[in-house]
Write an enzyme that holds these catalytic residues in place. Sequence first.
Site, PDB file in Angstrom:
ATOM      1  N   GLN A   1       5.711   7.772  -3.244  1.00 53.54           N
ATOM      2  CA  GLN A   1       4.379   7.403  -3.248  1.00 53.54           C
ATOM      3  C   GLN A   1       3.325   7.913  -2.624  1.00 53.54           C
ATOM      4  O   GLN A   1       3.222   9.203  -2.773  1.00 53.54           O
ATOM      5  CB  GLN A   1       4.525   5.771  -2.469  1.00 53.54           C
ATOM      6  CG  GLN A   1       5.171   4.746  -3.441  1.00 53.54           C
ATOM      7  CD  GLN A   1       6.663   4.758  -3.078  1.00 53.54           C
ATOM      8  OE1 GLN A   1       7.201   4.930  -2.199  1.00 53.54           O
ATOM      9  NE2 GLN A   1       7.418   4.315  -4.294  1.00 53.54           N
TER      10      GLN A   1
ATOM     11  N   GLY B   1       2.197  14.130  -8.680  1.00 52.34           N
ATOM     12  CA  GLY B   1       2.685  15.387  -9.240  1.00 52.34           C
ATOM     13  C   GLY B   1       3.799  16.079  -8.270  1.00 52.34           C
ATOM     14  O   GLY B   1       3.951  17.353  -8.077  1.00 52.34           O
ATOM     15  N   LYS B   2       4.304  15.146  -7.317  1.00 54.84           N
ATOM     16  CA  LYS B   2       5.111  15.608  -6.040  1.00 54.84           C
ATOM     17  C   LYS B   2       6.225  16.491  -6.856  1.00 54.84           C
ATOM     18  O   LYS B   2       6.725  17.436  -6.205  1.00 54.84           O
ATOM     19  CB  LYS B   2       5.414  14.663  -5.054  1.00 54.84           C
ATOM     20  CG  LYS B   2       4.488  14.154  -4.318  1.00 54.84           C
ATOM     21  CD  LYS B   2       4.817  13.202  -3.490  1.00 54.84           C
ATOM     22  CE  LYS B   2       5.073  11.651  -3.977  1.00 54.84           C
ATOM     23  NZ  LYS B   2       4.088  11.152  -4.634  1.00 54.84           N
TER      24      LYS B   2
ATOM     25  N   SER C   1      -2.788  23.282  -8.910  1.00 54.11           N
ATOM     26  CA  SER C   1      -2.017  23.138 -10.198  1.00 54.11           C
ATOM     27  C   SER C   1      -3.063  23.219 -11.363  1.00 54.11           C
ATOM     28  O   SER C   1      -3.976  22.185 -11.378  1.00 54.11           O
ATOM     29  CB  SER C   1      -1.101  21.936 -10.180  1.00 54.11           C
ATOM     30  OG  SER C   1      -0.551  21.535 -11.630  1.00 54.11           O
TER      31      SER C   1
ATOM     32  N   LYS D   1      -3.484  18.709 -11.082  1.00 51.52           N
ATOM     33  CA  LYS D   1      -4.428  18.366 -12.372  1.00 51.52           C
ATOM     34  C   LYS D   1      -5.910  18.568 -12.403  1.00 51.52           C
ATOM     35  O   LYS D   1      -6.831  17.924 -12.764  1.00 51.52           O
ATOM     36  CB  LYS D   1      -4.008  16.720 -12.493  1.00 51.52           C
ATOM     37  CG  LYS D   1      -2.508  16.303 -12.525  1.00 51.52           C
ATOM     38  CD  LYS D   1      -2.356  14.895 -12.683  1.00 51.52           C
ATOM     39  CE  LYS D   1      -2.198  14.824 -14.215  1.00 51.52           C
ATOM     40  NZ  LYS D   1      -1.742  13.343 -14.539  1.00 51.52           N
TER      41      LYS D   1
ATOM     42  N   GLY E   1      -0.325   8.206  -4.082  1.00 51.65           N
ATOM     43  CA  GLY E   1       0.800   8.582  -5.138  1.00 51.65           C
ATOM     44  C   GLY E   1       0.728   9.074  -6.254  1.00 51.65           C
ATOM     45  O   GLY E   1      -0.598   9.365  -6.744  1.00 51.65           O
ATOM     46  N   ASP E   2       1.631   9.389  -7.097  1.00 48.85           N
ATOM     47  CA  ASP E   2       1.523   9.914  -8.510  1.00 48.85           C
ATOM     48  C   ASP E   2       0.774  11.065  -8.760  1.00 48.85           C
ATOM     49  O   ASP E   2       0.114  11.378  -9.401  1.00 48.85           O
ATOM     50  CB  ASP E   2       0.688   8.596  -9.420  1.00 48.85           C
ATOM     51  CG  ASP E   2       1.432   7.411  -9.556  1.00 48.85           C
ATOM     52  OD1 ASP E   2       2.694   7.249  -9.639  1.00 48.85           O
ATOM     53  OD2 ASP E   2       0.522   6.333  -8.942  1.00 48.85           O
TER      54      ASP E   2
ATOM     55  N   GLY F   1       8.539   7.354  -9.827  1.00 49.89           N
ATOM     56  CA  GLY F   1       9.012   8.358 -10.615  1.00 49.89           C
ATOM     57  C   GLY F   1       8.545   9.798 -10.481  1.00 49.89           C
ATOM     58  O   GLY F   1       7.201   9.792 -10.216  1.00 49.89           O
ATOM     59  N   HIS F   2       9.280  10.789 -10.528  1.00 48.72           N
ATOM     60  CA  HIS F   2       8.787  12.017 -10.198  1.00 48.72           C
ATOM     61  C   HIS F   2       8.913  12.858 -11.448  1.00 48.72           C
ATOM     62  O   HIS F   2      10.105  12.879 -11.799  1.00 48.72           O
ATOM     63  CB  HIS F   2       9.439  12.911  -8.880  1.00 48.72           C
ATOM     64  CG  HIS F   2       9.166  12.201  -7.757  1.00 48.72           C
ATOM     65  ND1 HIS F   2       9.511  12.692  -6.467  1.00 48.72           N
ATOM     66  CD2 HIS F   2       8.229  11.192  -7.413  1.00 48.72           C
ATOM     67  CE1 HIS F   2       8.932  12.134  -5.611  1.00 48.72           C
ATOM     68  NE2 HIS F   2       8.297  11.182  -6.129  1.00 48.72           N
ATOM     69  N   THR F   3       7.906  13.014 -12.309  1.00 47.76           N
ATOM     70  CA  THR F   3       7.942  13.840 -13.480  1.00 47.76           C
ATOM     71  C   THR F   3       7.875  15.101 -13.329  1.00 47.76           C
ATOM     72  O   THR F   3       7.084  15.873 -12.777  1.00 47.76           O
ATOM     73  CB  THR F   3       6.844  13.403 -14.580  1.00 47.76           C
ATOM     74  OG1 THR F   3       6.907  11.896 -14.606  1.00 47.76           O
ATOM     75  CG2 THR F   3       7.013  13.956 -16.096  1.00 47.76           C
TER      76      THR F   3
END
Length: 423
Positions: free
Chosen positions: A225, A18-19, A412, A332, A15-16, A43-45
Amino acid sequence: MKKGKVDALLGIVFGDEGKGKVVDVFTPEYDVVARFAGGPNAGHTIIFEGKKFVLRSIPSGIFAKDKVNIIGNGCVIAPDLFMAEAKELEAAGYDLKGRLHISKRAHLILPTHRVLDRAYEAAKGKAKVGTTGKGIGPTYSDKAARIGLRVGDILDRFEEKYAALKARHKQILKDLHYTDYDITDEEKLWLEGVEYLRGFHLTDTEIEINRYLKEGKNVLAEGAQGTMLDIDHGTYPFVSSSNTTSGGVCTGLGVGPTDIREVFGIFKAYSTRVGSGPFPVELFDETGDTLREVGHEYGAVTGRNRRCGWVDLVALKYAIMINGVTQLIMMKSDVMNDFETIRVATAYEIGGRTTSEFPYEITGDLRPVYTEFEGWKCDLRRYGSYEEFPEAFKRYVEFIERQTGVPVKIISVGPDRGETIVR
């Protein structure tokens, strides 16, 4: 009329990844964006036009004002947290009431679920899972035990049903000798959230989605997730409480497997994990610290430090297999712009033998086997196409493609929605 299709966008490691950003980028191509699992622990930022938004329960397609967004039956909802999230979006100028549809079959997270979450973690002692404390696990436990409270229940005899389940939880807490809690203020806000929730379009979203598909409309299923946190296929017991994989799309939205077209698997150019549990590629040195700081690897919801390491191809290939991933999205990549050397785990050594298959259990004697790459040593954010990227970076990307057998279609190179390279 040609029937519409469902595309799934999934995190395929821990998870985490950047979905949220990718969903935001993809949304113009779809008519509907739907969440199918998880709750406000994910949390989706999303960052665009100098603004930052953190979405917890609301689908990331909400910023496109002409799209329908659905919270499916596989999700769990905390009315108070949902209200805070929705009001923040409304204050920013986004009208939700007509565009956000919520499944009556989704389960509600009660204030006592959060207390139970803390109590269960405390009872585990050193074997803590590292839960966010948001009440997710106890809510899914009640769902499986067939005693849960659902969104549809707020429309009929709600007070009676709520009182019965709260009393049951309080008895469990008493049996656990966990009595040092007070939910008075929290419950008041929670009940306010229930009233606020009544103002939304609460419906049979499984019927609605299938109607959209018959009309030729396309749906983007937004995951939460990652695969290695899936309740069945993840690093149990250090997992989430729902099915985060492509199979969860069918059960969490009420669509058939033949409706799914593409499965987009999102991963980072390195690896992270939040909370407890095995993480073979974790770095405990300066490199790990650099990944955390440059990548801003802190939980969007909890603020917790994320554990950092290299890409783990053993876990990645396992996740690709489980989900039937058709396209990869690498996030990233720019975080490692200044690295001299980059490593990738291609196998595990366990008890003197080497394997490329993900094991049932990860033990202390497991050691990752690495392949090294020369770093690209430049700012990837200045390039506008894959062809322009430096050869060192392309060698890294193409090695991952060869190893996994799946194309990396999107890369990305920065947090903004515009910093996305499509091949």
